[in-house]
Write a protein that holds these residues in place. Structure first.
Motif, short mmCIF file in Angstrom:
data_model
loop_
_atom_site.label_atom_id
_atom_site.label_comp_id
_atom_site.label_asym_id
_atom_site.label_seq_id
_atom_site.Cartn_x
_atom_site.Cartn_y
_atom_site.Cartn_z
N UNK A 256 0.97 -0.86 0.33
CA UNK A 256 -0.17 -0.12 -0.46
C UNK A 256 1.29 0.98 -0.53
N UNK A 257 2.11 1.34 0.83
CA UNK A 257 2.70 2.15 0.93
C UNK A 257 4.28 2.64 -0.01
N UNK A 258 4.03 1.58 -0.75
CA UNK A 258 4.69 1.61 -2.64
C UNK A 258 3.87 2.15 -3.04
N UNK A 259 2.77 2.00 -3.47
CA UNK A 259 1.70 2.03 -4.55
C UNK A 259 1.74 4.03 -4.20
N UNK A 260 1.46 4.09 -2.77
CA UNK A 260 1.39 5.94 -2.21
C UNK A 260 2.05 6.25 -3.07
N UNK A 261 4.24 5.32 -2.48
CA UNK A 261 5.05 6.30 -3.27
C UNK A 261 4.89 6.08 -4.98
N UNK A 262 4.96 5.60 -5.44
CA UNK A 262 4.75 5.94 -6.76
C UNK A 262 3.84 6.78 -7.36
N UNK A 263 3.20 6.78 -6.48
CA UNK A 263 2.10 8.24 -7.47
C UNK A 263 2.97 9.12 -6.69
N UNK A 264 3.81 9.51 -5.28
CA UNK A 264 4.06 10.77 -4.91
C UNK A 264 5.20 10.96 -6.03
N UNK A 265 6.40 10.10 -6.99
CA UNK A 265 7.22 10.25 -7.52
C UNK A 265 6.68 10.68 -8.92
N UNK A 266 5.28 9.84 -9.44
CA UNK A 266 5.07 10.31 -10.40
C UNK A 266 4.96 11.76 -10.82
N UNK A 267 4.38 12.09 -9.54
CA UNK A 267 4.19 14.02 -10.03
C UNK A 267 5.20 14.67 -9.16
N UNK B 14 7.04 14.66 -6.73
CA UNK B 14 6.83 15.15 -4.62
C UNK B 14 7.91 13.93 -4.58
N UNK B 15 9.01 14.17 -4.61
CA UNK B 15 10.24 12.86 -4.14
C UNK B 15 9.72 13.42 -2.66
N UNK B 16 10.36 14.88 -2.38
CA UNK B 16 10.85 14.73 -0.73
C UNK B 16 8.78 14.40 -0.07
N UNK B 17 8.07 14.45 -0.64
CA UNK B 17 6.94 14.08 -0.20
C UNK B 17 7.11 11.88 0.16
N UNK B 18 7.51 11.39 -0.51
CA UNK B 18 8.17 10.10 -0.47
C UNK B 18 8.67 9.47 0.29
N UNK B 19 9.97 10.94 0.60
CA UNK B 19 11.04 10.09 0.73
C UNK B 19 10.83 10.22 2.43
N UNK B 20 10.60 10.30 3.88
CA UNK B 20 9.91 10.03 4.67
C UNK B 20 9.00 8.92 4.74
N UNK B 21 7.94 8.66 3.84
CA UNK B 21 7.12 6.88 3.33
C UNK B 21 8.15 5.66 3.59
N UNK B 22 9.09 5.82 2.37
CA UNK B 22 10.76 5.40 2.03
C UNK B 22 11.44 5.68 3.39
N UNK B 23 11.79 6.09 3.58
CA UNK B 23 12.66 5.47 5.45
C UNK B 23 11.94 4.73 5.88
N UNK B 24 10.36 4.82 6.65
CA UNK B 24 9.58 4.93 7.23
C UNK B 24 9.19 3.32 6.67
N UNK B 25 8.82 2.59 5.32
CA UNK B 25 8.85 1.72 5.39
C UNK B 25 9.89 0.15 4.77
N UNK B 26 11.13 0.97 5.13
CA UNK B 26 12.77 0.47 4.55
C UNK B 26 12.74 -0.59 6.11
N UNK B 27 12.53 -0.42 7.07
CA UNK B 27 12.38 -1.06 8.32
C UNK B 27 11.88 -2.18 8.46
N UNK B 28 10.20 -2.60 7.71
CA UNK B 28 10.17 -3.26 7.27
C UNK B 28 10.41 -4.35 7.14
N UNK B 29 9.63 -5.56 8.07
CA UNK B 29 10.72 -6.91 7.37
C UNK B 29 10.00 -7.39 6.10
N UNK B 30 9.94 -7.13 5.19
CA UNK B 30 9.73 -7.68 3.86
C UNK B 30 10.96 -8.19 2.80
N UNK B 31 10.21 -9.37 1.61
CA UNK B 31 10.89 -10.41 0.95
C UNK B 31 12.63 -9.17 0.28
#
Length: 167
Positions: A27-38, A40-57
């Motif tokens: 869900x967050x990556x979809x949000x980031x993708x939309x921000x990047x499409x527009x 809004x790189x500064x807005x995407x950074x905090x979301x990416x920094x937060x979800x990079x800590x998630x335990x994912x594949x």
């Protein structure tokens, strides 16, 4: 929104739950993708920094790291981008676009040794790509090795005769 809030609550209580992490990260990556499409790189950074800590594949983690690098570059946070570039390089084979952004960033910051390493990686992985040949010549000329730089560029003149960078 209620489902996302529920996922956030579940994630807070069970941060190691892989299914919850993957779903919320998607869900967050979809949000980031939309921000990047527009742009809004500064807005995407905090979301990416937060979800990079998630335990994912590993693939999802690599995608997060690559997007974070791209956002740092596009947002003009060059020092952070160069630091982030180490995580991206260690995760696997970077794309030609990632290498181009990294080389440009390194050269703007006058980190020519780092740019040299990146150009070498680019030439090894993408030997026919004129960008890496051009940057190799640029770095050699910057050190005063004009003859070698000229010899690198001569074969490109026929193909790219109108290109100001090559000329």
């Amino acid at each position: 929104n209620a489902a996302i809030n529920m996922l956030e609550t579940i994630h807070t209580k069970w941060p190691d739950d892989v299914d919850v992490n993957n779903e919320l990260c998607g869900i967050r990556m979809d949000d980031v993708r939309r921000m990047m499409d527009f742009g809004q790189y500064d807005d995407a950074i905090p979301t990416l920094e937060r979800i990079r800590e998630y335990k994912v594949d590993d693939d999802t983690h690599a995608a997060i790291e690559r997007r974070l690098f791209t956002c740092y570059v596009k947002a003009g946070q060059r020092a952070k981008a160069l630091h982030q570039l180490q995580k991206v390089l260690e995760l696997g084979e970077p794309s030609a676009d990632i290498l181009r952004m990294a080389i440009t960033t390194a050269m703007v910051l006058k980190k020519n040794n780092q740019a040299r390493v990146l150009v070498d990686i680019g030439q090894e992985r993408f030997p026919e790509d004129p960008y890496f040949i051009l940057k190799d010549a640029q770095l050699k000329a910057g050190k005063g090795d004009f003859e070698t730089a000229l010899n690198l560029l001569k074969p490109m003149l026929d193909t790219y005769s109108g290109d100001n960078a090559v000329i």
